[in-house]
Design an enzyme around this catalytic site. Structure first.
Site, PDB file in Angstrom:
ATOM      1  N   ARG A 172      -1.108  37.081   2.260  1.00 16.99           N
ATOM      2  CA  ARG A 172      -0.342  38.144   2.925  1.00 16.99           C
ATOM      3  C   ARG A 172       0.866  38.448   2.061  1.00 16.99           C
ATOM      4  NH1 ARG A 172       3.796  35.559   2.585  1.00 16.99           N
ATOM      5  NH2 ARG A 172       4.779  37.234   3.755  1.00 16.99           N
ATOM      6  N   GLY A 173       1.620  39.481   2.475  1.00 15.71           N
ATOM      7  CA  GLY A 173       2.729  39.961   1.637  1.00 15.71           C
ATOM      8  C   GLY A 173       2.174  41.093   0.787  1.00 15.71           C
ATOM      9  N   ALA A 174       2.878  42.232   0.791  1.00 10.11           N
ATOM     10  CA  ALA A 174       2.326  43.451   0.195  1.00 10.11           C
ATOM     11  C   ALA A 174       1.831  43.273  -1.251  1.00 10.11           C
ATOM     12  CB  ALA A 174       3.335  44.588   0.309  1.00 10.11           C
ATOM     13  N   GLN A 186       6.433  33.621   9.438  1.00  5.95           N
ATOM     14  CA  GLN A 186       6.446  33.577   7.965  1.00  5.95           C
ATOM     15  C   GLN A 186       7.772  33.008   7.448  1.00  5.95           C
ATOM     16  OE1 GLN A 186       5.461  36.256   9.738  1.00  5.95           O
ATOM     17  NE2 GLN A 186       3.861  37.398   8.717  1.00  5.95           N
ATOM     18  N   ASP A 222       6.929  46.527   2.742  1.00  3.89           N
ATOM     19  CA  ASP A 222       5.482  46.776   2.705  1.00  3.89           C
ATOM     20  C   ASP A 222       5.175  48.178   2.219  1.00  3.89           C
ATOM     21  OD1 ASP A 222       5.735  44.454   4.726  1.00  3.89           O
ATOM     22  OD2 ASP A 222       3.656  44.518   4.042  1.00  3.89           O
ATOM     23  N   ASN A 272       8.931  47.289   6.788  1.00  7.66           N
ATOM     24  CA  ASN A 272       8.788  45.859   6.475  1.00  7.66           C
ATOM     25  C   ASN A 272       8.493  45.119   7.782  1.00  7.66           C
ATOM     26  OD1 ASN A 272       8.929  43.646   4.563  1.00  7.66           O
ATOM     27  ND2 ASN A 272      10.833  43.044   5.536  1.00  7.66           N
ATOM     28  N   LYS A 273       8.356  43.812   7.684  1.00 10.48           N
ATOM     29  CA  LYS A 273       8.002  42.970   8.837  1.00 10.48           C
ATOM     30  C   LYS A 273       8.815  43.295  10.076  1.00 10.48           C
ATOM     31  CE  LYS A 273       5.405  40.548   9.108  1.00 10.48           C
ATOM     32  NZ  LYS A 273       4.118  41.022   9.702  1.00 10.48           N
ATOM     33  N   ARG A 306      -5.853  45.996   5.923  1.00 11.45           N
ATOM     34  CA  ARG A 306      -4.515  46.102   6.506  1.00 11.45           C
ATOM     35  C   ARG A 306      -3.937  47.476   6.154  1.00 11.45           C
ATOM     36  NH1 ARG A 306      -0.685  41.073   6.258  1.00 11.45           N
ATOM     37  NH2 ARG A 306       0.013  42.088   8.171  1.00 11.45           N
TER      38      ARG A 306
HETATM   39  O1  MRU Z   1       2.299  40.481   7.701  1.00 12.95           O
HETATM   40  P1  MRU Z   1       2.749  40.029   6.346  1.00 12.95           P
HETATM   41  O2  MRU Z   1       3.059  38.558   6.297  1.00 12.95           O
HETATM   42  O3  MRU Z   1       1.808  40.455   5.254  1.00 12.95           O
HETATM   43  O4  MRU Z   1       4.125  40.798   6.114  1.00 12.95           O
HETATM   44  C1  MRU Z   1       4.818  40.572   4.939  1.00 12.95           C
HETATM   45  C2  MRU Z   1       6.115  41.289   4.855  1.00 12.95           C
HETATM   46  O5  MRU Z   1       6.487  42.016   5.738  1.00 12.95           O
HETATM   47  C3  MRU Z   1       6.899  41.143   3.579  1.00 12.95           C
HETATM   48  O6  MRU Z   1       8.271  41.200   3.823  1.00 12.95           O
HETATM   49  C4  MRU Z   1       6.523  42.286   2.617  1.00 12.95           C
HETATM   50  O7  MRU Z   1       5.135  42.384   2.476  1.00 12.95           O
HETATM   51  C5  MRU Z   1       7.137  42.114   1.288  1.00 12.95           C
HETATM   52  S1  MRU Z   1       6.411  40.792   0.392  1.00 12.95           S
HETATM   53  C6  MRU Z   1       7.101  40.734  -1.161  1.00 12.95           C
END
Ligand code: MRU
Length: 343
Positions: A47-49, A197, A238, A248-249, A90
């Site tokens: 996970r994470g963009a 996270q 994201d 973002n999250k 996603r």
């Molecule tokens: O749902 P996730 O864990 O994929 O969400 C991740 C985030 O929101 C991060 O802050 C974002 O992707 C940036 S990662 C460098």
């Protein structure tokens, strides 16, 4: 410096650290087909963009290796099925679509190659995307570190570290770069409900890198700011719209509002691959809604009555007026943001 192997291309397979199991277990899963890799993106194994983007590119390469085709048209048609499956994993992280489009473009640009040559070419492109991401993070980390002074206390939300990228991280990359320059930074990590996270991943990787970290529940950030314990906030993204709105999250927006109220700088660190110039504002960015079980349960423990109504958006949008600066590999862009964030 300690390095975390979030994702790796190894012997024509993809190896990924299973992030669902952290911090208790450090288990690496191996993928040799795109369909199981697509599931791993959906279920947050990866996970994470930026990490999602790299995983998608590697998924395309795995899919390509699995194709037997007589000619380019046949190959391309089958590869489109792979791309479409990966694109359904996603909806919010734009790095996913950015990487898939790039793999598609490279395929079309190399249609005169033989099928084995094309498969090799896609594999190389995926590995290139992986290396470029680490490079971008290192560069943006250095830019961002200029904003940090020795002894600063930084609040972050979710995980935008090595685990969320091919390596080094974005928001946490800024902190690691500052640390490499000899600055001591203390991080407050929001736990980041619903899937934690912040407490599970950010605290784990900061500890591994020797960065001082304090975990707080999401609702504690305001009181810390009131007590003047936060010098700045740094988060990842994201997807960033052309006007600088940041998706973002979930919970990022609340942090930004609090930061504005307390006069605390709110920084966003992200590679250029996270900027989607097609989106004029954040309002156009699709927000993923995830399974309600993420809210009603922590692992197998029920924490809400059964059949209760639940809302579970995975991301929120922080309007550009709450963002002090956006840090990319190109440098630091300050509000008001001009397309595509030149100074
Ligand atoms: O749902 P996730 O864990 O994929 O969400 C991740 C985030 O929101 C991060 O802050 C974002 O992707 C940036 S990662 C460098």
């Amino acid at each position: 410096m300690y390095t975390i192997k979030t994702i790796e291309w190894k012997n024509d397979k993809v190896v990924m650290l299973d992030q669902r199991l952290l911090p208790e277990q450090e288990i690496y899963n191996t993928y040799d087909d795109y369909a199981s890799l697509a599931k791993a993106i959906e279920n947050l194994t990866v996970r994470g963009a930026p990490a999602i983007g790299v995983a998608a590119a590697m998924g395309m390469a795995l899919g390509a290796l699995g194709i037997s085709a007589k000619n380019f048209d046949d190959f391309f048609k089958k590869l489109e099925t792979v791309r479409e499956r990966l694109a359904r994993t996603r909806p919010t992280a734009v790095n996913l679509f950015w990487a898939l489009e790039r793999m598609k473009r490279v395929t079309l640009e190399n249609k005169t190659l033989s099928i084995p040559e094309l498969q090799e070419c896609l594999k190389e492109e995926a590995i290139k995307i992986y290396h470029e991401d680490i490079e971008a993070n290192r560069t943006l980390g250095k830019h961002g570190a200029t904003l940090l002074k020795d002894g600063m206390q930084v609040l972050t939300h979710c995980n935008a570290g090595a685990l969320a990228t091919a390596g080094f991280g974005t928001a946490l990359g800024v902190i690691y770069a500052a640390q490499e320059e000899g600055k001591r930074i203390h991080v407050y990590s929001d736990e980041t409900r619903p899937v934690l996270q912040g407490s599970r991943l950010t605290a784990w990787e900061l500890q591994k890198h020797g960065v001082e970290v304090t975990v707080i529940c999401d609702n504690m950030a305001g009181t810390l700011m009131q007590q003047k314990k936060i010098d700045c906030c740094i988060v990842g993204a994201d997807r960033i719209a052309a006007n600088g709105d940041v998706v973002n999250k979930i919970g990022t927006y609340s942090v930004a509002v609090l930061a504005k109220h307390h006069g605390i700088p709110f920084y966003v660190a992200a590679p250029l691959s996270t900027i989607d110039v097609k989106m004029k504002s954040g309002k156009e960015i699709p927000i993923e809604e995830r399974n309600i079980r993420e809210v009603t349960h922590i692992k197998d423990q029920m924490i809400a009555p059964s059949h209760v109504d639940v809302f579970n958006p995975a991301f929120d949008c922080t309007p550009n007026e709450l963002v002090t600066a956006i840090i990319t590999e190109k440098g630091i862009s300050r509000s008001p943001f001009q397309e595509p964030f030149s100074k």
